[in-house]
Scaffold this active site. Structure first.
Site, mmCIF file in Angstrom:
data_model
loop_
_atom_site.group_PDB
_atom_site.id
_atom_site.type_symbol
_atom_site.label_atom_id
_atom_site.label_comp_id
_atom_site.label_asym_id
_atom_site.label_seq_id
_atom_site.Cartn_x
_atom_site.Cartn_y
_atom_site.Cartn_z
ATOM 1 N N TYR A 32 0.812 -1.215 0.000
ATOM 2 C CA TYR A 32 0.000 0.000 0.000
ATOM 3 C C TYR A 32 0.847 1.268 0.000
ATOM 4 C CZ TYR A 32 -4.610 -2.072 0.859
ATOM 5 O OH TYR A 32 -5.790 -2.744 0.749
ATOM 6 N N ASP B 62 -2.889 -18.472 0.561
ATOM 7 C CA ASP B 62 -3.921 -19.179 -0.219
ATOM 8 C C ASP B 62 -4.593 -20.263 0.639
ATOM 9 O OD1 ASP B 62 -1.488 -20.500 -0.235
ATOM 10 O OD2 ASP B 62 -1.451 -20.914 -2.392
ATOM 11 N N ASP C 189 -6.135 -7.152 4.211
ATOM 12 C CA ASP C 189 -7.289 -6.505 3.591
ATOM 13 C C ASP C 189 -8.213 -7.570 3.002
ATOM 14 O OD1 ASP C 189 -8.931 -4.512 2.397
ATOM 15 O OD2 ASP C 189 -7.925 -4.878 0.487
ATOM 16 N N LYS D 218 3.303 -15.611 2.482
ATOM 17 C CA LYS D 218 3.482 -16.338 1.213
ATOM 18 C C LYS D 218 4.967 -16.672 1.120
ATOM 19 C CE LYS D 218 1.906 -17.892 -2.753
ATOM 20 N NZ LYS D 218 1.027 -19.076 -2.827
ATOM 21 N N ASP E 76 -11.911 -9.018 4.684
ATOM 22 C CA ASP E 76 -13.186 -8.881 3.969
ATOM 23 C C ASP E 76 -13.845 -10.242 3.792
ATOM 24 O OD1 ASP E 76 -12.974 -6.146 3.739
ATOM 25 O OD2 ASP E 76 -13.567 -6.135 1.631
HETATM 26 C C1 IPM Z 1 -10.384 -1.337 4.039
HETATM 27 C C2 IPM Z 1 -10.607 -0.748 2.674
HETATM 28 C C3 IPM Z 1 -9.443 0.167 2.339
HETATM 29 C C4 IPM Z 1 -8.198 -0.694 2.318
HETATM 30 C C5 IPM Z 1 -9.599 0.941 1.028
HETATM 31 C C6 IPM Z 1 -10.880 1.727 0.986
HETATM 32 C C7 IPM Z 1 -8.409 1.812 0.757
HETATM 33 O O1 IPM Z 1 -10.773 -1.740 1.732
HETATM 34 O O2 IPM Z 1 -10.313 -0.569 5.025
HETATM 35 O O3 IPM Z 1 -10.279 -2.545 4.160
HETATM 36 O O4 IPM Z 1 -7.899 -1.356 1.320
HETATM 37 O O5 IPM Z 1 -7.491 -0.701 3.333
HETATM 38 MN MN MN Z 2 -10.875 -3.824 2.548
#
Ligand code: IPM
Ligand code: MN
Length: 368
Positions: free
Chosen positions: A141, A221, A245, A189, A249
């Protein structure tokens, strides 16, 4: 206690759910006799529209002076075609980096009343309760260079970490495991990436300082697969920024609704920024139907981690649980024989549970 909190409503449903957080904070103030000094600042698309930048200096300054920061959400289609420096997300990345919030903590817990809404079979998801500890200010990032070259024929992003950056997040992972079920899964990884091999070495070095914690290494993975085949096999997961990230999610939808999950981004001195995991949901923004629970539980995390108010945090969490048990839910959730409510209505229902509990426990008044 008196505490300074900066509120960053941001974009989309961020504004509506921030109103819910304010009402919950007001209820905590009066039940527990605290004083919260709230300051609202701009970030993301909202800041771009008003000040031409996604993270105004004033916002960063105010956050640095505060005891804690609450964030709604940033982003939306309106700003999708902006150059990278002028995207709302740049504000989010900028505030994480600017405040040095290197550890992102995402607790993922199933709610009994919502088990049926999980995309996984109930028996698989049932006892899942994990904490994802994601590195937040390094890795792909933020690594330089990150650019197009040769008129766009070539492109490069950089995955860079210093030993110090890995050590402090790994320590955070071990500390989280120590206060939970003492099982740490480090995700990398290492069969391909040098950065992962160093990560793994550091985890093994640190493990000797935490002999009570059982350590497991998992390739990213394999971790993605285990999350859907055996999610209850995780306790604490520690991993680098991009892996965290994606995995967080993935983990967040296991619970039946993304709208429920809080997160904390912290540094070592206690300052933290708290935000729901879901995004700005532009499709439902302004309709008054957004689920405020992720925001309200983020407020609870803020009280617990940054403001030293453990009892108050617990009271909010149990008020939310009670509300779901009573069958109250927003449009994104389905509860059998339940009652669908608007953002405002469910906020009121949660506050009702909170204040009733405080009166019946009479514990609250002792927290002056
Ligand atoms: C999160 C989001 C952010 C990230 C984006 C919006 C930049 O997906 O907080 O998980 O990737 O960190
Ligand atoms: Mn995210």
């Amino acid at each position: 206690m008196e505490k300074k909190i900066v509120l960053l409503p941001g974009d989309g449903i961020g504004k509506e759910i921030m109103e819910s957080a304010k009402k919950v904070l007001a209820a905590i103030e009066s039940e527990y006799h605290h004083r919260f000094i709230l300051q609202e600042c701009a970030i993301g698309g909202d800041a771009l529209d008003r000040y031409g930048v996604p993270l105004p200096d004033d916002t960063l300054h105010a956050c640095n002076e505060a005891d804690a920061v609450l964030l709604g959400s940033v982003g939306g289609p309106k700003w999708d075609n902006q150059p990278p420096e002028f995207r709302p997300e740049k504000g989010l990345l900028g505030i994480r980096k600017g405040l040095g919030l290197f550890a992102n903590l995402r607790p993922v817990k199933t709610f009994p009343a919502l088990l049926h809404a999980s995309p996984l079979k109930e028996e698989i998801v049932k006892d899942s309760d994990m904490m994802i500890v994601r590195e937040l200010t390094g890795g792909l990032y933020f690594g330089e260079p990150s650019e197009r070259r040769n008129n766009g024929e070539d492109v490069v992003d950089t995955l860079a970490y210093s030993r110090h950056e890995i050590e402090r997040i790994v320590e955070k992972g071990f500390e989280s495991a120590q206060i939970r079920n003492k099982h740490l899964t480090s995700v990398d990884k290492a069969n391909v990436l040098e950065s992962s091999r160093v990560w793994r070495e550091i985890v093994n070095e640190k493990a000797t300082d935490y002999p009570d914690v059982k350590v497991e290494h998992l390739l990213v993975d394999a971790a993605a697969m285990k999350l859907i085949t055996n999610p209850s096999g995780f306790d604490v997961v520690v991993t680098e920024n991009l892996f965290g990230d994606i995995l967080s999610d993935e983990a967040s939808v296991l619970t039946g609704s993304l709208g429920m999950l809080p997160s904390a981004s912290v540094r070592t001195d206690g300052l933290g920024m708290y935000e729901p995991v879901h995004g700005s949901a532009p499709d439902i923004a302004g309709k008054g139907i957004a689920n405020p629970i992720g925001m309200i539980l983020s407020t609870a995390l803020m009280l617990e981690y940054s403001l030293g108010m453990q009892e108050e945090a617990k009271a909010i969490e149990s008020a939310v649980m009670d509300c779901l048990e009573q069958g109250y839910h927003t449009a994104d959730l389905k509860i059998k024989d339940g009652k669908q409510m608007s953002t405002d209505e469910i906020t009121e229902a949660i506050i009702e549970n909170l204040t009733t509990k405080c009166i019946s426990d009479s514990i609250c008044s002792s927290y002056v």
